[in-house]
Motif scaffolding. Structure first.
Motif, PDB file in Angstrom:
ATOM      1  N   LEU A  89     -38.522 -10.261  17.927  1.00  0.00           N
ATOM      2  CA  LEU A  89     -37.165  -9.374  18.046  1.00  0.00           C
ATOM      3  C   LEU A  89     -35.885 -10.211  18.466  1.00  0.00           C
ATOM      4  O   LEU A  89     -34.810  -9.525  18.235  1.00  0.00           O
ATOM      5  N   ALA A  90     -36.110 -11.179  19.068  1.00  0.00           N
ATOM      6  CA  ALA A  90     -35.136 -11.997  19.537  1.00  0.00           C
ATOM      7  C   ALA A  90     -34.167 -12.558  18.535  1.00  0.00           C
ATOM      8  O   ALA A  90     -33.075 -13.019  18.583  1.00  0.00           O
ATOM      9  N   ASN A  91     -34.833 -12.658  17.371  1.00  0.00           N
ATOM     10  CA  ASN A  91     -34.044 -13.208  16.318  1.00  0.00           C
ATOM     11  C   ASN A  91     -33.373 -12.353  15.308  1.00  0.00           C
ATOM     12  O   ASN A  91     -32.717 -12.725  14.486  1.00  0.00           O
ATOM     13  N   MET A  92     -33.564 -10.877  15.552  1.00  0.00           N
ATOM     14  CA  MET A  92     -32.918 -10.339  14.820  1.00  0.00           C
ATOM     15  C   MET A  92     -31.435 -10.315  14.355  1.00  0.00           C
ATOM     16  O   MET A  92     -30.720  -9.958  13.323  1.00  0.00           O
ATOM     17  N   ASP A  93     -30.855 -11.043  15.325  1.00  0.00           N
ATOM     18  CA  ASP A  93     -29.188 -11.181  15.144  1.00  0.00           C
ATOM     19  C   ASP A  93     -28.927 -12.427  14.864  1.00  0.00           C
ATOM     20  O   ASP A  93     -27.669 -12.927  14.999  1.00  0.00           O
ATOM     21  N   LYS A  94     -29.856 -13.229  14.446  1.00  0.00           N
ATOM     22  CA  LYS A  94     -29.714 -14.583  14.212  1.00  0.00           C
ATOM     23  C   LYS A  94     -30.019 -15.047  12.722  1.00  0.00           C
ATOM     24  O   LYS A  94     -30.440 -16.071  12.305  1.00  0.00           O
ATOM     25  N   VAL A  95     -29.834 -14.207  11.771  1.00  0.00           N
ATOM     26  CA  VAL A  95     -30.630 -14.406  10.504  1.00  0.00           C
ATOM     27  C   VAL A  95     -29.714 -15.473   9.719  1.00  0.00           C
ATOM     28  O   VAL A  95     -30.159 -16.383   9.192  1.00  0.00           O
ATOM     29  N   ASP A 112     -36.994 -20.535  -3.517  1.00  0.00           N
ATOM     30  CA  ASP A 112     -37.335 -19.797  -4.599  1.00  0.00           C
ATOM     31  C   ASP A 112     -37.897 -18.595  -4.132  1.00  0.00           C
ATOM     32  O   ASP A 112     -37.600 -17.354  -5.007  1.00  0.00           O
ATOM     33  N   PHE A 113     -38.573 -18.085  -3.231  1.00  0.00           N
ATOM     34  CA  PHE A 113     -38.899 -16.913  -2.463  1.00  0.00           C
ATOM     35  C   PHE A 113     -38.852 -16.752  -1.058  1.00  0.00           C
ATOM     36  O   PHE A 113     -39.036 -17.779  -0.442  1.00  0.00           O
ATOM     37  N   TYR A 114     -38.219 -15.788  -0.872  1.00  0.00           N
ATOM     38  CA  TYR A 114     -37.893 -15.463   0.513  1.00  0.00           C
ATOM     39  C   TYR A 114     -38.371 -14.362   1.131  1.00  0.00           C
ATOM     40  O   TYR A 114     -38.263 -13.081   0.458  1.00  0.00           O
ATOM     41  N   LEU A 115     -38.968 -14.089   2.336  1.00  0.00           N
ATOM     42  CA  LEU A 115     -39.480 -12.893   2.946  1.00  0.00           C
ATOM     43  C   LEU A 115     -39.113 -12.568   4.152  1.00  0.00           C
ATOM     44  O   LEU A 115     -38.750 -13.386   5.037  1.00  0.00           O
ATOM     45  N   PHE A 116     -39.059 -10.976   4.353  1.00  0.00           N
ATOM     46  CA  PHE A 116     -38.924 -10.373   5.676  1.00  0.00           C
ATOM     47  C   PHE A 116     -40.298 -10.657   6.277  1.00  0.00           C
ATOM     48  O   PHE A 116     -41.193 -10.280   5.563  1.00  0.00           O
ATOM     49  N   HIS A 117     -40.373 -11.365   7.321  1.00  0.00           N
ATOM     50  CA  HIS A 117     -41.873 -11.876   7.673  1.00  0.00           C
ATOM     51  C   HIS A 117     -42.214 -10.690   8.429  1.00  0.00           C
ATOM     52  O   HIS A 117     -41.947 -10.126   9.547  1.00  0.00           O
ATOM     53  N   ASN A 118     -43.582 -10.247   8.299  1.00  0.00           N
ATOM     54  CA  ASN A 118     -44.432  -9.553   9.165  1.00  0.00           C
ATOM     55  C   ASN A 118     -43.839  -8.271   9.421  1.00  0.00           C
ATOM     56  O   ASN A 118     -43.512  -7.765  10.590  1.00  0.00           O
ATOM     57  N   VAL A 119     -43.421  -7.228   8.394  1.00  0.00           N
ATOM     58  CA  VAL A 119     -43.114  -5.948   8.857  1.00  0.00           C
ATOM     59  C   VAL A 119     -44.407  -5.249   9.329  1.00  0.00           C
ATOM     60  O   VAL A 119     -45.307  -5.210   8.848  1.00  0.00           O
ATOM     61  N   CYS A 120     -44.092  -4.665  10.448  1.00  0.00           N
ATOM     62  CA  CYS A 120     -45.152  -4.121  11.277  1.00  0.00           C
ATOM     63  C   CYS A 120     -44.582  -3.116  12.145  1.00  0.00           C
ATOM     64  O   CYS A 120     -43.569  -2.891  12.439  1.00  0.00           O
ATOM     65  N   GLU A 121     -45.419  -2.480  13.276  1.00  0.00           N
ATOM     66  CA  GLU A 121     -45.229  -1.232  14.022  1.00  0.00           C
ATOM     67  C   GLU A 121     -44.012  -1.781  15.035  1.00  0.00           C
ATOM     68  O   GLU A 121     -43.149  -1.057  15.227  1.00  0.00           O
ATOM     69  N   LYS A 122     -44.209  -3.052  15.479  1.00  0.00           N
ATOM     70  CA  LYS A 122     -43.178  -3.525  16.435  1.00  0.00           C
ATOM     71  C   LYS A 122     -41.693  -3.746  16.022  1.00  0.00           C
ATOM     72  O   LYS A 122     -40.805  -3.668  16.968  1.00  0.00           O
ATOM     73  N   ASN A 123     -41.492  -4.164  14.926  1.00  0.00           N
ATOM     74  CA  ASN A 123     -40.173  -4.643  14.153  1.00  0.00           C
ATOM     75  C   ASN A 123     -39.799  -3.593  13.386  1.00  0.00           C
ATOM     76  O   ASN A 123     -38.621  -3.664  12.903  1.00  0.00           O
ATOM     77  N   ILE A 124     -40.322  -2.541  12.877  1.00  0.00           N
ATOM     78  CA  ILE A 124     -40.133  -1.853  11.669  1.00  0.00           C
ATOM     79  C   ILE A 124     -38.558  -1.084  12.078  1.00  0.00           C
ATOM     80  O   ILE A 124     -37.675  -1.019  11.236  1.00  0.00           O
ATOM     81  N   ASP A 125     -38.423  -0.665  13.269  1.00  0.00           N
ATOM     82  CA  ASP A 125     -37.018  -0.099  13.713  1.00  0.00           C
ATOM     83  C   ASP A 125     -35.876  -0.995  13.516  1.00  0.00           C
ATOM     84  O   ASP A 125     -34.731  -0.723  13.068  1.00  0.00           O
ATOM     85  N   ASP A 129     -32.745  -1.254  10.975  1.00  0.00           N
ATOM     86  CA  ASP A 129     -31.156  -1.307  11.449  1.00  0.00           C
ATOM     87  C   ASP A 129     -30.254  -2.074  11.160  1.00  0.00           C
ATOM     88  O   ASP A 129     -30.255  -3.449  11.001  1.00  0.00           O
ATOM     89  N   GLU A 130     -29.334  -1.401  10.271  1.00  0.00           N
ATOM     90  CA  GLU A 130     -28.300  -2.303   9.276  1.00  0.00           C
ATOM     91  C   GLU A 130     -27.566  -3.051  10.288  1.00  0.00           C
ATOM     92  O   GLU A 130     -26.744  -3.992   9.871  1.00  0.00           O
ATOM     93  N   ARG A 131     -27.261  -2.643  11.674  1.00  0.00           N
ATOM     94  CA  ARG A 131     -26.491  -3.223  12.737  1.00  0.00           C
ATOM     95  C   ARG A 131     -26.841  -4.851  12.479  1.00  0.00           C
ATOM     96  O   ARG A 131     -25.848  -5.619  12.903  1.00  0.00           O
ATOM     97  N   HIS A 132     -27.979  -5.200  12.360  1.00  0.00           N
ATOM     98  CA  HIS A 132     -28.308  -6.579  12.849  1.00  0.00           C
ATOM     99  C   HIS A 132     -27.910  -7.509  11.290  1.00  0.00           C
ATOM    100  O   HIS A 132     -27.612  -8.517  11.466  1.00  0.00           O
ATOM    101  N   GLY A 133     -27.715  -6.714  10.354  1.00  0.00           N
ATOM    102  CA  GLY A 133     -27.027  -7.392   9.236  1.00  0.00           C
ATOM    103  C   GLY A 133     -28.073  -8.423   8.365  1.00  0.00           C
ATOM    104  O   GLY A 133     -27.699  -9.083   7.558  1.00  0.00           O
ATOM    105  N   ILE A 134     -29.395  -8.218   8.609  1.00  0.00           N
ATOM    106  CA  ILE A 134     -30.308  -8.973   7.948  1.00  0.00           C
ATOM    107  C   ILE A 134     -30.319  -8.762   6.558  1.00  0.00           C
ATOM    108  O   ILE A 134     -30.297  -9.700   5.659  1.00  0.00           O
TER     109      ILE A 134
END
Length: 376
Positions: A89-95, A112-125, A129-134
Motif C-alpha cells: 500500500l505504500a506504493n499507491m501514490d508512486k505509480v 507489451d502487457f502491464y498489470l495491476f498486481h495482486n488485486v485482493c482484500e487488502k488493497n481493493i479499496d 480510489d481514484e485519488r491515487h491516480g493509478i
C-alpha cells in the motif's frame, strides 16, 4: 510450441515466469544471470515468446535481470509483462515513479502487457480510489503506446474481483488468476474463470503447479495418473488440464532450473488434450487431496448466529483449510489483513457456543487456536 491467438498476435501458451530464477549462494536477491540467460535462450529457441516479471520479484532484481538478458534479442521477438506493485500500500501514490523505473530496469521503451498486481482484500479499496491516480496514469501510458495491453492479476475472492471489474472491467484486456486442477474447486477458480469469461476477458494462469505441489504427488496419486497415461510426466497433467480451458491463453510457469525449462517445453510442443474421463479422474483426485486435511464446513452459518464476537466462522474455516493445506503461504494472512483485529481467529473466546449447533461437529474453538498459532 503451442500458441494462442490474442488480438491478432500469437502468444506462446507457455509463459516464462521470473519469480523463481536460479540464484547465487541461496540468496533470493542475487540472480544467477548466466544460468538464467541459458534458460531464456533455450526457451526462445523453442518458441517461448512471453516473459513475465514484477517489481518485487527477487527483492526487486527480477526486472533488472530480465531486461539484461532480453536486451540481446530484437524487441519485436518477445512479449514482456510486468506489474504495478499495489500489494504494498505504500506504493499507491508512486505509480509514475515506479513505472518510469521499471522501463529503465527492463531496458525497454514499452511493456507489451502491464498489470495491476495482486488485486485482493487488502488493497481493493485503494485500487478503486481514484485519488491515487493509478488507473488514469496507466490508461495514459496505454494511449501513448508505452503499455500495449492493460490487465490485472488477482488472488482475492470472487467478490473482490467483481468489485474491480465493476470499476475498471471495460478497460481490462486480460486477467491473471491462480488456476490449477486443485484450486478449481478448493479456491473457487472455476467460478472466477466464469466471471472473467462473462466479461469477455481472456485468462492468464499463474501457479499452474501450485508452487510445485502438483509436480510432486504422493505415490498413490502418481499411480492414479500413470494408470491412465503411463508415459505422461506428472507436471504435464496440470498443464494439460489448463490447456483444455478455452478461456486460457497463457500459462505462466516459474522455472528455476534448466531441467524444468526443457521438461515444460516438451509438454507444450503438442496438444494432448485430456478426455472427459481423464479430466474427471483428475478433479476427483484433487478433491481427495484437500479433503484429507480440510475441515468439512458447509457454510450453513448456524455457528455465526451463536458467536458472541460475531466472527465469520465459515470464512475463517475456509482460510484455515487453505493455510493448513498449503503449509503456510500468503493467501490467508492477505485476506485477514483486510479485517479488523476483532474479527481474526485470535478473537475467539472459546465459549464453544458455535460447536453446539454445528451439524458437522467441527471443533471450531480448537481450529481457532490452531489457526492463531499458525499465523504467528
Amino acid at each position: 510450441m503451442i500458441y494462442r491467438d490474442f488480438q491478432g498476435q500469437k502468444l506462446s501458451a507457455l509463459g516464462f515466469g521470473t519469480m523463481r530464477l536460479p540464484v547465487l549462494g541461496g540468496d533470493y536477491g542475487k540472480i544467477d544471470e548466466k544460468a538464467a540467460a541459458e534458460m531464456f535462450d533455450y526457451a526462445i529457441a523453442h518458441g517461448v515468446n512471453y516473459f513475465d516479471t514484477a517489481w518485487g520479484y527477487h527483492d526487486g532484481e527480477s526486472e533488472r535481470a530480465v531486461g539484461n538478458i532480453l536486451s540481446a534479442y530484437p524487441r519485436d521477438k518477445y512479449f514482456l509483462a510486468t506489474k504495478f506493485p499495489g500489494y504494498d500500500l505504500a506504493n499507491m501514490d508512486k505509480v509514475e515513479e515506479i513505472f518510469e523505473a521499471q522501463l529503465k530496469k527492463c531496458r525497454t521503451d514499452h511493456f507489451d502487457f502491464y498489470l495491476f498486481h495482486n488485486v485482493c482484500e487488502k488493497n481493493i479499496d485503494e485500487y478503486l480510489d481514484e485519488r491515487h491516480g493509478i488507473f488514469a496514469y496507466l490508461k495514459k501510458q496505454k494511449e501513448s503506446g508505452r503499455i500495449r495491453h492493460l490487465g490485472f492479476s488477482a488472488h482475492g475472492s470472487y467478490g473482490v474481483i467483481l468489485r474491480f471489474l465493476e470499476k475498471y472491467g471495460e478497460a481490462m484486456e486480460f486477467c491473471q488468476l491462480q488456476v490449477n486442477y486443485l484450486d478449481w474447486s478448493f479456491q473457487n477458480a472455476k467460478e472466477k474463470v466464469e466471471l472473467i469469461k462473462s466479461r469477455g476477458i481472456p485468462v492468464w494462469v499463474m501457479e499452474p503447479l501450485r508452487g510445485g505441489r502438483l509436480a510432486h504427488l504422493s505415490e498413490e496419486e502418481e499411480k492414479t495418473l500413470k494408470a491412465m497415461r503411463p508415459d505422461e510426466p506428472v507436471p504435464a497433467w496440470a498443464f494439460r488440464f489448463l490447456l483444455g480451458i478455452p478461456e486460457v491463453k497463457v500459462i505462466l510457469s516459474g522455472m528455476s532450473d534448466f531441467g524444468q525449462v526443457k521438461a515444460n517445453i516438451a509438454t507444450f510442443e503438442e496438444e494432448k488434450p485430456l478426455d472427459d474421463g481423464e479430466r474427471g479422474a483428475l478433479l476427483a483426485m484433487a478433491e481427495g487431496m484437500y479433503k484429507k486435511t480440510a475441515l468439512p464446513c458447509t457454510a450453513c452459518r448456524y455457528c455465526t448466529s451463536h458467536c458472541p464476537k460475531h466472527l465469520d466462522i465459515p470464512e475463517l474455516i475456509k482460510l484455515y483449510n487453505e493455510h493448513r493445506f498449503t503449509g503456510g503461504g500468503f493467501i490467508a494472512p492477505m485476506a485477514l489483513s483486510a479485517l479488523p483485529a476483532e474479527k481474526w481467529p485470535s478473537a475467539c473466546v472459546g465459549c464453544r457456543s458455535c460447536e453446539k449447533v454445528c451439524p458437522q461437529q467441527i471443533k471450531i474453538s480448537e481450529m481457532m487456536k490452531d489457526f492463531t498459532a499458525r499465523l504467528k
